[in-house]
Write a protein that holds these residues in place. Structure first.
Motif, short mmCIF file in Angstrom:
data_model
loop_
_atom_site.label_atom_id
_atom_site.label_comp_id
_atom_site.label_asym_id
_atom_site.label_seq_id
_atom_site.Cartn_x
_atom_site.Cartn_y
_atom_site.Cartn_z
N HIS A 19 -7.64 2.79 1.02
CA HIS A 19 -7.76 1.45 0.46
C HIS A 19 -6.74 0.51 1.09
O HIS A 19 -7.04 -0.65 1.42
CB HIS A 19 -7.55 1.52 -1.06
CG HIS A 19 -7.69 0.21 -1.76
ND1 HIS A 19 -8.83 -0.57 -1.71
CD2 HIS A 19 -6.81 -0.48 -2.56
CE1 HIS A 19 -8.66 -1.66 -2.44
NE2 HIS A 19 -7.44 -1.63 -2.96
N ALA A 20 -5.51 1.01 1.28
CA ALA A 20 -4.46 0.20 1.89
C ALA A 20 -4.82 -0.14 3.34
O ALA A 20 -4.67 -1.28 3.77
CB ALA A 20 -3.13 0.94 1.84
N ARG A 21 -5.32 0.87 4.08
CA ARG A 21 -5.71 0.61 5.48
C ARG A 21 -6.84 -0.41 5.56
O ARG A 21 -6.81 -1.34 6.37
CB ARG A 21 -6.13 1.92 6.16
CG ARG A 21 -4.99 2.90 6.42
CD ARG A 21 -5.43 3.99 7.37
NE ARG A 21 -6.55 4.76 6.83
CZ ARG A 21 -6.42 5.85 6.08
NH1 ARG A 21 -5.20 6.29 5.78
NH2 ARG A 21 -7.48 6.51 5.64
N GLY A 36 0.81 -1.21 0.00
CA GLY A 36 0.00 0.00 0.00
C GLY A 36 0.84 1.26 0.00
O GLY A 36 0.54 2.23 -0.70
N ALA A 37 1.92 1.25 0.77
CA ALA A 37 2.81 2.42 0.84
C ALA A 37 3.47 2.67 -0.52
O ALA A 37 3.60 3.83 -0.95
CB ALA A 37 3.87 2.21 1.91
N VAL A 88 -4.49 10.04 -3.85
CA VAL A 88 -3.61 9.58 -2.77
C VAL A 88 -4.43 9.25 -1.53
O VAL A 88 -4.18 8.23 -0.86
CB VAL A 88 -2.54 10.64 -2.46
CG1 VAL A 88 -1.80 10.28 -1.17
CG2 VAL A 88 -1.55 10.74 -3.61
N ALA A 89 -5.42 10.09 -1.19
CA ALA A 89 -6.26 9.83 -0.02
C ALA A 89 -7.02 8.52 -0.18
O ALA A 89 -7.15 7.74 0.78
CB ALA A 89 -7.24 10.99 0.19
N LEU A 144 6.98 -3.46 -6.88
CA LEU A 144 5.63 -4.01 -6.82
C LEU A 144 5.49 -5.27 -7.67
O LEU A 144 4.75 -6.19 -7.32
CB LEU A 144 4.62 -2.95 -7.26
CG LEU A 144 4.29 -1.88 -6.22
CD1 LEU A 144 3.50 -0.74 -6.85
CD2 LEU A 144 3.52 -2.47 -5.04
N ASP A 145 6.21 -5.31 -8.79
CA ASP A 145 6.18 -6.52 -9.63
C ASP A 145 6.63 -7.74 -8.83
O ASP A 145 6.12 -8.85 -9.01
CB ASP A 145 7.10 -6.34 -10.85
CG ASP A 145 6.37 -5.70 -12.02
OD1 ASP A 145 5.13 -5.72 -12.01
OD2 ASP A 145 7.04 -5.18 -12.93
#
Length: 218
Positions: free
Chosen positions: A198-200, A87-88, A192-193, A152-153
């Motif tokens: 989404h990551a959280r 996510g980061a 970005v928000a 990320l790959d």
């Protein structure tokens, strides 16, 4: 005449075993028996042995002294860490896409969103989950690589496995649609928000799903 580059058999075997792990054919904790896999794939045990040791290095399997090699089981803390790291990295990627000087071609993302929507309409859970996983690969594609994309790959297959643990692909899809809308509007701050949220949320869902699996198995 174009000559195809040589590809060692162990690479094909590794890819086949990895795909079965990601799909859930080999569940976490499953012993990966050389003889059985070799017979199933129609190859000798040597490339299977080499492939299994490669999968241990990649993090898809573990070598137990008393049980041999088995599919890796991630605990809640490891699931959270994997999701947070990915996510980061995507926060950086999304900021790059939304802040590009020239408009970015978002067609790969639109295509994947269409696939997910169609799968959800058809009630095809597995296809929807697979499309949601490809959404993240499409982000890397439209971001034109770079260091973030390369990293990320390296997480792609593990994330595909992780996304299969989610129980409601419709929720994930809606979040993906929101992100696409922000990217299409070149709204960097909103994009970005959304990816941060989404990551959280992904961490919470992944850990919850893993804990549910553990409860069912106990």
């Amino acid at each position: 005449m174009v000559t195809e580059p040589f590809r060692p058999l162990r690479d094909d075997v590794r890819a086949a075993i990895r795909e079965r792990i990601v799909r859930g054919d080999y569940a976490p904790g499953t012993r990966l028996v050389e003889r059985a896999i070799a017979g199933d794939l129609g190859v000798s045990r040597v490339p299977v042995r080499e492939a299994l040791h490669s999968l241990v290095r990649e993090g898809f399997a573990v070598d137990r002294a008393t049980r041999g090699i088995e599919v890796r089981q991630y605990d809640a803390a490891q699931i959270a860490e994997l999701t947070e790291v990915a996510g980061a990295l995507e926060v950086v990627l999304v900021r790059q896409i939304a802040s590009a000087e020239r408009p970015t071609d978002l067609e790969p993302i639109r295509a994947v969103l269409g696939e997910a929507s169609e799968a959800l309409d058809d009630g095809d859970h597995d296809a929807a989950v697979a499309a949601n996983a490809r959404f993240h690969e499409a982000l890397v594609e439209v971001g034109h690589g770079g260091i973030v994309g390369e990293i990320l790959d390296g997480l792609t297959e593990r994330r595909r496995w992780l996304l299969r643990q989610h129980t409601d692909p419709a929720i994930v899809h809606r979040e993906h649609v929101d992100l696409y809308d922000a990217l299409a509007a070149a709204d960097s701050e909103r994009a970005v928000a959304i990816i941060e949220a989404h990551a959280r949320d992904s961490v919470v869902r992944a850990v919850s799903a893993m804990e549910h699996v553990a409860e069912v198995g106990s």
